[in-house]
Design an enzyme around this catalytic site. Structure first.
Site, PDB file in Angstrom:
ATOM      1  N   HIS A   1       0.834  -1.206   0.000  1.00 38.43           N
ATOM      2  CA  HIS A   1       0.000   0.000   0.000  1.00 38.43           C
ATOM      3  C   HIS A   1       0.870   1.258   0.000  1.00 38.43           C
ATOM      4  CE1 HIS A   1      -3.437  -2.601   0.962  1.00 38.43           C
ATOM      5  NE2 HIS A   1      -4.207  -1.558   0.675  1.00 38.43           N
ATOM      6  N   GLU A   2       1.925   1.237   0.769  1.00 41.35           N
ATOM      7  CA  GLU A   2       2.810   2.405   0.818  1.00 41.35           C
ATOM      8  C   GLU A   2       3.519   2.613  -0.518  1.00 41.35           C
ATOM      9  OE1 GLU A   2       4.628   5.748   2.270  1.00 41.35           O
ATOM     10  OE2 GLU A   2       3.040   4.561   3.220  1.00 41.35           O
TER      11      GLU A   2
END
Length: 510
Positions: free
Chosen positions: A436-437
């Site tokens: 996600h990052e």
């Protein structure tokens, strides 16, 4: 209490039935007066249309009159399937007679706590849809009248987008890595290289495949959408490569065990033979799945008209999503301050105001990608298993919406290695947080770890929701917490944090 099975006159002696017959309707066919029939049935007795009670005490009180024979003929005609023209007369004549009890058993109100989830709420759902459409239509008209047309295309597709050829070339070159993985697996199948070498080569291939696009995006000042698209495609290819290598490794191990004559449980019997073909890899890379297997369930043909309708829906909902972002979300975030540096009450007001359009955008994104696009792709390649998502909106704990890939290649392999369940769940959340990052931070050219922290913050929430779910069994307390974190505290906060950090970075660059 027993009820007569046919409409009878006041003077006839009715044929009695057992209490179990109360569930059977007294009228054989539904007439034009069916509304009265349904109303009488709902009053407590399905046979209350007859207007005749045949309890022993009541039978004694009834006295026949001289019209009994003719009334018997009327009752017989009402039950005769060939005399439908007399049925409405019987309905109106005997429906809701004052002598018929209206209350026969204990009932709860439809909205009582014990009965509310047993009712159909289709009408209320339709009401909510009508109200939602009406309210949002008014808000859209009011917004356009007050602020005008605010949509700008610079954030999505600027003049830089036409110069994003390095990202496009990088996207095309990603096909090299599945080919390299296929070569490694062919060598492993022919036993030309040992198992540790196979693992090492797959590790190198997957690591290069993930780092190469990150470096390209960071070196190029590309548009945000171009960077996000490349990173999403990169992560998908990486997940597919891991599944391809892991599945073939497991199938080789089972094949070796079979060759040695070892007894295996029925759950470990391979449904498909261990083969390494380019055709199976090519189909896997275009199929809407992250879990590799040598064969998939296939549909017989492609429905072209259905595909066209889904494409029209995809275009419409993508436009709605872009309209909400530009017309509602951008003005809100532009008129906000950094939620961790400014006034606390003002930050809370901005987060709450941003939460509603943010939920709309996320739901549109989910519907467009996970439903429309994946189903379109599945139809084109005739992929049969289309359970791309489950009813995550009913999740009672934060950990319920888990992808098959995570369970298949992270969680259970950790358990088989002797890692405790808590640690295995933590590793799964860690992998999810890293990706996600990457998908957000790399296109923004900054690493603030807000997405990473947001995903890892779900770990203590799992413990809280599990505790509440065990304490309040059969309740939706966990689901309420899930939606609160999802709608209010999670995504709107992340949007504001990334926006202000991105604007600060652009200001420093300028």
């Amino acid at each position: 209490m027993a009820i007569s099975d046919v409409p009878a006159a006041a003077g006839t002696t009715a044929t009695t039935t057992s209490d179990s017959d109360l569930r059977q309707p007294s009228l054989r066919r539904r007439s034009s007066a069916g509304v009265l029939f349904d109303a009488a049935r709902d009053s407590g007795s399905d046979n209350s249309l007859t207007g005749k009670i045949t309890d022993d005490d009541n039978i004694k009180d009834h006295k026949p009159n001289n019209h009994a024979a003719s009334d018997d003929n009327v009752g017989a005609a009402a039950n005769d399937a060939g005399q439908e023209h007399r049925q409405p007369v019987a309905d109106f004549k005997y429906a809701y007679r004052p002598s018929v009890p209206a209350h026969r058993r204990i009932k709860e109100s439809p909205l009582s706590s014990d009965n509310i989830f047993r009712q159909s709420h289709a009408g209320l759902f339709n009401l909510c849809i009508v109200v939602l459409v009406a309210v949002n239509s008014r808000l859209i008209i009011e917004n356009l009248m007050k602020y005008g047309w605010l949509i700008k295309y610079g954030f999505w597709f600027s003049s830089k987008s036409l110069r994003d050829w390095p990202l496009f070339m990088c996207c095309l070159s990603l096909a090299i890595f599945p080919l390299a993985a296929f070569v490694v697996e062919r060598l492993a199948q022919q036993k030309c290289i040992s198992e540790p070498v196979v693992v090492l080569l797959h590790l190198i291939i997957s690591t290069v495949e993930l780092c190469y696009p990150v470096l390209v995006i960071l070196r190029c000042d590309s548009a945000f959408v171009s960077g996000v698209t490349l990173m999403l495609l990169t992560c998908i290819v990486w997940l597919k490569l891991v599944s391809y290598a892991h599945t073939n490794y497991d199938m080789r191990a089972l094949t070796v065990s079979n060759e040695k004559g070892e007894t295996l449980p029925n759950t470990l019997i391979m449904e498909y033979p261990y083969t390494v073909t380019f055709r199976s890899l090519a189909y896997f890379m275009v199929a809407p799945t992250l879990c590799y297997q040598t064969s998939y369930p296939r549909t017989p043909s492609v429905r072209k008209g259905w595909v066209f309708r889904q494409l029209v829906k995809l275009i419409i909902f993508t436009g709605v999503m872009g309209f909400i972002i530009e017309q509602y979300m951008n003005p809100i975030v532009q008129n906000s301050t950094h939620p961790l540096k400014g006034n606390l009450l003002y930050a809370i007001e901005r987060i709450l105001k941003l939460s509603v359009p943010n939920v709309y955008v996320w739901l549109c994104m989910f519907y467009c990608f996970f439903h429309l696009w994946l189903n379109i792709l599945a139809e084109l390649v005739r992929f049969g298993d289309r359970e791309f998502y489950k009813d995550w909106w009913n999740a009672k704990t934060v950990e319920e919406p888990v992808h098959k890939w995570m369970v298949r290649h992270i969680y259970f392999p950790c358990l088989r290695r002797g890692i405790p369940k808590g640690a295995a769940s933590l590793i799964a959340f860690l992998v999810s947080a890293v990706f996600h990052e990457l998908c957000i931070a790399v296109p923004c050219h900054m690493f603030k770890l807000w997405a990473f922290i947001g995903i890892m913050f779900q770990v203590p929430l799992v413990l809280i929701t599990n505790y509440l779910q065990n304490k309040y069994r059969n309740s939706m307390v966990g689901n309420m917490i899930f939606w609160f974190i999802f709608c209010i505290l999670g995504q709107p906060m992340s949007v504001l944090l990334y926006y202000h950090d991105l604007m600060n970075r652009k200001g420093e660059v300028d």
